[in-house]
Design a protein around this motif. Structure first.
Motif, PDB file in Angstrom:
ATOM      1  N   VAL A  55      -5.255   4.712  -9.767  1.00 58.07           N
ATOM      2  CA  VAL A  55      -4.682   4.697  -8.433  1.00 58.07           C
ATOM      3  C   VAL A  55      -4.939   3.319  -7.830  1.00 58.07           C
ATOM      4  CG1 VAL A  55      -4.821   5.665  -6.107  1.00 58.07           C
ATOM      5  CG2 VAL A  55      -4.971   7.168  -8.115  1.00 58.07           C
ATOM      6  N   VAL A  56      -3.895   2.708  -7.339  1.00 54.17           N
ATOM      7  CA  VAL A  56      -4.005   1.381  -6.741  1.00 54.17           C
ATOM      8  C   VAL A  56      -3.903   1.561  -5.226  1.00 54.17           C
ATOM      9  CG1 VAL A  56      -3.041  -0.944  -6.685  1.00 54.17           C
ATOM     10  CG2 VAL A  56      -2.831   0.442  -8.759  1.00 54.17           C
ATOM     11  N   GLU A  57      -4.846   0.979  -4.496  1.00 54.72           N
ATOM     12  CA  GLU A  57      -4.813   1.132  -3.034  1.00 54.72           C
ATOM     13  C   GLU A  57      -4.962  -0.219  -2.361  1.00 54.72           C
ATOM     14  OE1 GLU A  57      -6.993   4.401  -1.305  1.00 54.72           O
ATOM     15  OE2 GLU A  57      -7.761   4.922  -3.300  1.00 54.72           O
ATOM     16  N   TRP A  58      -4.387  -0.362  -1.207  1.00 56.81           N
ATOM     17  CA  TRP A  58      -4.593  -1.562  -0.425  1.00 56.81           C
ATOM     18  C   TRP A  58      -4.310  -1.285   1.050  1.00 56.81           C
ATOM     19  CZ3 TRP A  58      -0.388  -0.807  -3.645  1.00 56.81           C
ATOM     20  CH2 TRP A  58       0.885  -0.859  -3.064  1.00 56.81           C
ATOM     21  N   ASP A  59      -4.863  -2.154   1.894  1.00 56.51           N
ATOM     22  CA  ASP A  59      -4.580  -2.082   3.325  1.00 56.51           C
ATOM     23  C   ASP A  59      -3.534  -3.122   3.663  1.00 56.51           C
ATOM     24  OD1 ASP A  59      -6.419  -0.057   4.220  1.00 56.51           O
ATOM     25  OD2 ASP A  59      -8.018  -1.469   3.643  1.00 56.51           O
ATOM     26  N   ALA A  60      -2.748  -2.824   4.680  1.00 57.83           N
ATOM     27  CA  ALA A  60      -1.715  -3.769   5.095  1.00 57.83           C
ATOM     28  C   ALA A  60      -1.674  -3.849   6.613  1.00 57.83           C
ATOM     29  CB  ALA A  60      -0.357  -3.346   4.540  1.00 57.83           C
ATOM     30  N   GLU A  61      -1.220  -4.993   7.073  1.00 59.07           N
ATOM     31  CA  GLU A  61      -1.010  -5.127   8.519  1.00 59.07           C
ATOM     32  C   GLU A  61       0.463  -5.404   8.777  1.00 59.07           C
ATOM     33  OE1 GLU A  61      -2.948  -8.478  10.245  1.00 59.07           O
ATOM     34  OE2 GLU A  61      -2.217  -9.900   8.749  1.00 59.07           O
ATOM     35  N   THR A  62       0.940  -4.874   9.897  1.00 64.98           N
ATOM     36  CA  THR A  62       2.313  -5.126  10.303  1.00 64.98           C
ATOM     37  C   THR A  62       2.332  -6.445  11.063  1.00 64.98           C
ATOM     38  OG1 THR A  62       2.654  -2.754  10.482  1.00 64.98           O
ATOM     39  CG2 THR A  62       4.293  -4.165  11.548  1.00 64.98           C
ATOM     40  N   THR A  63       3.109  -7.380  10.561  1.00 62.13           N
ATOM     41  CA  THR A  63       3.085  -8.728  11.135  1.00 62.13           C
ATOM     42  C   THR A  63       4.283  -9.011  12.036  1.00 62.13           C
ATOM     43  OG1 THR A  63       4.189  -9.534   9.149  1.00 62.13           O
ATOM     44  CG2 THR A  63       1.779  -9.694   9.201  1.00 62.13           C
ATOM     45  N   SER A  70      13.868  -5.484  12.955  1.00 66.66           N
ATOM     46  CA  SER A  70      13.134  -5.942  11.768  1.00 66.66           C
ATOM     47  C   SER A  70      11.678  -5.485  11.777  1.00 66.66           C
ATOM     48  CB  SER A  70      13.188  -7.470  11.665  1.00 66.66           C
ATOM     49  OG  SER A  70      12.493  -8.040  12.745  1.00 66.66           O
ATOM     50  N   ILE A  71      11.123  -5.403  10.563  1.00 62.86           N
ATOM     51  CA  ILE A  71       9.722  -5.046  10.364  1.00 62.86           C
ATOM     52  C   ILE A  71       9.201  -5.899   9.209  1.00 62.86           C
ATOM     53  CG2 ILE A  71       8.073  -3.173   9.868  1.00 62.86           C
ATOM     54  CD1 ILE A  71      10.453  -1.212  10.458  1.00 62.86           C
ATOM     55  N   ALA A  72       7.975  -6.456   9.375  1.00 62.15           N
ATOM     56  CA  ALA A  72       7.371  -7.193   8.260  1.00 62.15           C
ATOM     57  C   ALA A  72       5.926  -6.755   8.127  1.00 62.15           C
ATOM     58  CB  ALA A  72       7.456  -8.701   8.496  1.00 62.15           C
ATOM     59  N   TRP A  73       5.378  -6.838   6.912  1.00 58.77           N
ATOM     60  CA  TRP A  73       4.010  -6.420   6.639  1.00 58.77           C
ATOM     61  C   TRP A  73       3.434  -7.259   5.505  1.00 58.77           C
ATOM     62  CZ3 TRP A  73       8.450  -3.990   5.349  1.00 58.77           C
ATOM     63  CH2 TRP A  73       8.686  -3.766   3.987  1.00 58.77           C
ATOM     64  N   ARG A  74       2.096  -7.268   5.417  1.00 62.15           N
ATOM     65  CA  ARG A  74       1.469  -7.926   4.273  1.00 62.15           C
ATOM     66  C   ARG A  74       0.126  -7.268   3.989  1.00 62.15           C
ATOM     67  NH1 ARG A  74       0.406 -13.379   7.509  1.00 62.15           N
ATOM     68  NH2 ARG A  74      -1.438 -12.745   8.684  1.00 62.15           N
ATOM     69  N   SER A  75      -0.263  -7.304   2.720  1.00 63.81           N
ATOM     70  CA  SER A  75      -1.541  -6.705   2.342  1.00 63.81           C
ATOM     71  C   SER A  75      -2.672  -7.585   2.870  1.00 63.81           C
ATOM     72  CB  SER A  75      -1.646  -6.534   0.822  1.00 63.81           C
ATOM     73  OG  SER A  75      -1.541  -7.790   0.189  1.00 63.81           O
ATOM     74  N   VAL A  76      -3.802  -6.967   3.177  1.00 62.29           N
ATOM     75  CA  VAL A  76      -4.958  -7.724   3.674  1.00 62.29           C
ATOM     76  C   VAL A  76      -6.184  -7.319   2.864  1.00 62.29           C
ATOM     77  CG1 VAL A  76      -4.092  -8.036   6.020  1.00 62.29           C
ATOM     78  CG2 VAL A  76      -5.395  -5.972   5.449  1.00 62.29           C
ATOM     79  N   GLY A  77      -7.172  -8.190   2.821  1.00 62.23           N
ATOM     80  CA  GLY A  77      -8.410  -7.893   2.119  1.00 62.23           C
ATOM     81  C   GLY A  77      -8.225  -7.883   0.613  1.00 62.23           C
ATOM     82  N   GLU A  78      -9.118  -7.157  -0.073  1.00 60.70           N
ATOM     83  CA  GLU A  78      -9.079  -7.085  -1.528  1.00 60.70           C
ATOM     84  C   GLU A  78      -7.883  -6.267  -1.980  1.00 60.70           C
ATOM     85  OE1 GLU A  78     -11.359  -8.176  -4.138  1.00 60.70           O
ATOM     86  OE2 GLU A  78     -11.667  -9.615  -2.492  1.00 60.70           O
ATOM     87  N   SER A  79      -7.105  -6.813  -2.913  1.00 55.36           N
ATOM     88  CA  SER A  79      -5.979  -6.055  -3.454  1.00 55.36           C
ATOM     89  C   SER A  79      -5.700  -6.550  -4.863  1.00 55.36           C
ATOM     90  CB  SER A  79      -4.742  -6.230  -2.573  1.00 55.36           C
ATOM     91  OG  SER A  79      -3.608  -5.712  -3.231  1.00 55.36           O
ATOM     92  N   LEU A  80      -5.458  -5.611  -5.767  1.00 59.30           N
ATOM     93  CA  LEU A  80      -5.115  -5.986  -7.139  1.00 59.30           C
ATOM     94  C   LEU A  80      -3.847  -6.838  -7.142  1.00 59.30           C
ATOM     95  CD1 LEU A  80      -5.561  -5.607 -10.255  1.00 59.30           C
ATOM     96  CD2 LEU A  80      -4.089  -3.586 -10.072  1.00 59.30           C
ATOM     97  N   VAL A  81      -2.923  -6.456  -6.323  1.00 64.31           N
ATOM     98  CA  VAL A  81      -1.641  -7.159  -6.259  1.00 64.31           C
ATOM     99  C   VAL A  81      -1.323  -7.498  -4.804  1.00 64.31           C
ATOM    100  CG1 VAL A  81       0.809  -7.080  -6.850  1.00 64.31           C
ATOM    101  CG2 VAL A  81      -0.840  -5.814  -8.242  1.00 64.31           C
ATOM    102  N   PRO A  82      -1.797  -8.654  -4.331  1.00 65.44           N
ATOM    103  CA  PRO A  82      -1.445  -9.040  -2.960  1.00 65.44           C
ATOM    104  C   PRO A  82       0.068  -9.050  -2.800  1.00 65.44           C
ATOM    105  CG  PRO A  82      -3.069 -10.546  -3.904  1.00 65.44           C
ATOM    106  CD  PRO A  82      -2.602  -9.681  -5.016  1.00 65.44           C
ATOM    107  N   ASN A  83       0.533  -8.500  -1.694  1.00 65.34           N
ATOM    108  CA  ASN A  83       1.988  -8.399  -1.534  1.00 65.34           C
ATOM    109  C   ASN A  83       2.370  -8.461  -0.075  1.00 65.34           C
ATOM    110  OD1 ASN A  83       2.472  -5.435  -0.432  1.00 65.34           O
ATOM    111  ND2 ASN A  83       0.829  -5.328  -1.966  1.00 65.34           N
ATOM    112  N   GLN A  84       3.618  -8.804   0.168  1.00 67.08           N
ATOM    113  CA  GLN A  84       4.136  -8.761   1.534  1.00 67.08           C
ATOM    114  C   GLN A  84       5.604  -8.402   1.480  1.00 67.08           C
ATOM    115  OE1 GLN A  84       2.976 -12.953   2.025  1.00 67.08           O
ATOM    116  NE2 GLN A  84       5.044 -13.271   2.833  1.00 67.08           N
ATOM    117  N   GLY A  85       6.085  -7.911   2.603  1.00 65.68           N
ATOM    118  CA  GLY A  85       7.481  -7.485   2.626  1.00 65.68           C
ATOM    119  C   GLY A  85       8.081  -7.612   4.010  1.00 65.68           C
TER     120      GLY A  85
END
Lengths: 180, 391
Positions: A55-63, A70-85
């Motif tokens: 199971v892969v988990e991460w926290d994200a913030e809405t930027t 429109s809506i944008a977000w990005r992962s924060v803190g430790e993440s196996l796969v840092p990502n944003q969208g």
């Protein structure tokens, strides 16, 4: 790895925005996602299942959050796969609904983990994003992800051939399809 | 239940398969009372449409009784016990294609849209029993069938019309009608129809109902031409007549104003060399479709005229006469029939006696006899024009 995908949904921009803005809806059409939970103002916790059983988990913030637009977000803190969208919604010409534009960016790590992550996102990650958006359109326009006898898995669709034959499901197959 | 299944190239078998069940909220289950074999079933079984799999249940022309409805179907649209004809394209009713009444281009009903997109550039609607390219839906040559989006497609039959009078609303009557409708027929028009199979016959009848001056049937099978002649249409047998010359004779040298290709990708014709060329290219898969009827229709059509294509094509063709098409201001129109838009109007025309769909039926067999039905239809044995199967 950056990906852009678009679709047109025959709904008002405000409806499409509202549905996406409730991040808990994303797992309904995004293959990899198990859940997205709101953990605070502009904060979410994402859970996905990986093919290697993890199971892969991460926290994200809405930027960015512009209602109806429109809506944008990005992962924060430790993440196996840092990502944003980012997703933005544009009225389609002639009252045809809403153009939905999505950009996703993944920062794949190197080494064995990177290979595993690449596999996790599939051989054709762009195809998967296209398919996710196709299912998003199905949910927005018809209420659910479409299923056939040959491809009965809903959002867990597997496109490789051969599929199962186009004949009704047995009781066991049915139980498997609706297990999750 | 029993169902007619694809059993590898050139083979069908009636097998035991599971009964269908509801998979989505807007599904219904229909107990099939009548179903039919379509020319496009032959294209699938002959191996000209990719993505068929062993065990696929065939059949996209069927009608019957609703025996179960999903929780998303409201009682004022469909109820258990309703007698329905089901359109062959599956349409969601809420996308932009459906809003434009282009139901066979529905943007949501094909779960294999990604595959169709690779083949056709954009996806096409799901179709019952018609390969995985169009969704992988089990078909209606069976005792029961699952009907998705059952609040959109099925037409309720509330009068006492027989199954045989309304069954062909599922496909071939609307397909033939749309072929004629795309011609924008005027009262002075001579309309030539390539292919006197069931769809061609209905295109001819539709052209007449829409006011054509004369309708000409082109085929090689005497029994099919006799059937067209008996319905009042002029006939040309391409086995013993040069089609273009005869069409010029019949039209004062003008050529037919409107031409309908009701043949599609498995055309045969009199020119042995060209036939061999196409057949060989098709066999080695460097050309997937044999487009002779389409070529001849384009070359024969009067300048400024319309060529309307309802015969099925699945892939690519060679020697498309683009010069004739462009330099002579021809209009090419086509599409899988948008069946839903024709259901009510054509039902009224059947009720009014303007169209008699039963006139093409030559064989009535049981579902168990489906392999025999495919055999005589494909090989044009026993003067087979149209087979209706009863489970």
């Amino acid at each position: 790895m950056d990906m852009l995908a678009t679709t047109t949904v025959r709904r008002e921009p405000s409806d499409v925005y509202d549905f996406w803005h409730d991040f808990a809806n994303l797992p309904r059409f995004m293959t990899h996602l198990d859940s997205v939970v709101e953990t605070g103002p502009n904060a979410t916790h994402w859970t996905a299942t990986a093919p290697f059983g993890q199971v892969v988990e991460w926290d994200a913030e809405t930027t960015e959050d512009v209602p109806g637009s429109s809506i944008a977000w990005r992962s924060v803190g430790e993440s196996l796969v840092p990502n944003q969208g980012k997703v933005w919604f544009v009225p389609a010409p002639g009252g045809q609904g809403t153009e939905v534009h999505v950009v996703l960016a993944y920062h794949l790590p190197g080494g064995a983990i990177g290979k595993a992550a690449a596999k996790y996102f599939g051989e054709e990650p762009h195809q998967q994003l296209d398919d996710d958006l196709r299912r998003f359109k199905q949910v927005m326009e018809t209420g659910e992800v479409v299923r056939s006898d040959g491809a009965p898995w809903g959002k867990r669709a597997r496109h490789e051939f051969p599929q199962r034959a186009a004949q009704p499901l047995s009781a066991d197959e049915r139980a498997e399809v609706f297990a999750s | 239940m029993r169902a007619n299944c694809f059993a590898g190239r050139n083979s069908v078998e009636v097998r035991d398969v599971p009964d269908p069940s509801l998979l989505s909220r807007r599904d219904a289950i229909v107990r099939v009372t009548s179903t039919a074999v379509c020319g496009s079933d032959l294209h699938l079984v002959d191996g000209y449409v990719p993505s068929m799999q062993d065990g696929d249940v065939l059949g996209h022309e069927f009608m019957g009784e609703v025996v179960e409805v999903g929780s998303g179907i409201s009682g004022d649209t469909l109820r258990v016990g309703d007698r329905v004809v089901v359109p062959f394209p599956i349409a969601c009713g809420s996308c932009n294609a459906c809003a434009a009444e282009m139901y066979s281009c529905c943007e949501n009903s094909n779960p294999n849209a990604a595959i169709a997109e690779k083949m056709f550039g954009h996806p096409v609607a799901g179709i019952f029993g018609y390969s995985h390219l169009t969704g992988g839906y089990a078909g209606g040559q069976a005792e029961y069938v699952r009907v998705p989006f059952a609040d959109v497609g099925p037409l309720k039959i509330e009068s006492d019309l027989t199954d045989e009078q309304v069954l062909f609303l599922s496909d071939i009557l609307p397909t033939g009608w749309m072929g004629a409708e795309m011609c924008d027929i005027r009262s002075s028009d001579v309309v030539a129809v390539w292919g006197a199979g069931p769809v061609g016959q209905f295109a001819m009848d539709s052209a007449r109902v829409l006011g054509a001056h004369e309708v000409i049937a082109i085929d090689r099978e005497p029994y099919r031409l006799e059937m067209a002649a008996a319905a009042g249409h002029t006939t040309i047998n391409f086995d013993d007549t040069d089609v273009r010359t005869r069409l010029l004779e019949l039209t004062g040298g003008r050529g037919p104003d409107k031409c309908i290709d009701a043949v599609g990708l498995e055309a045969t014709h009199g020119s042995a060399s060209l036939q061999t060329y196409d057949r060989v290219k098709q066999a080695v898969r460097s050309e997937t479709d044999r487009p002779h009827a389409l070529r001849q229709a384009i070359l024969s059509c009067r300048s400024g005229g319309t060529v309307s294509v309802i015969g099925v094509y699945g892939g690519f063709i060679d020697k498309f006469p683009a010069g004739a098409w462009m330099n002579r201001s021809l209009t090419l129109r086509t599409g899988q029939a948008h069946v839903h838009r024709y259901l009510e109007p054509l039902l009224r025309r059947i009720e009014a006696g303007e169209l008699d769909p039963t006139r093409v039926i030559t064989h009535r067999l049981s579902l168990e006899e489906a392999p025999h039905a495919f055999d005589i239809f494909k090989n044009k044995q026993e003067n087979c024009e149209k087979v209706v199967l009863t489970p």
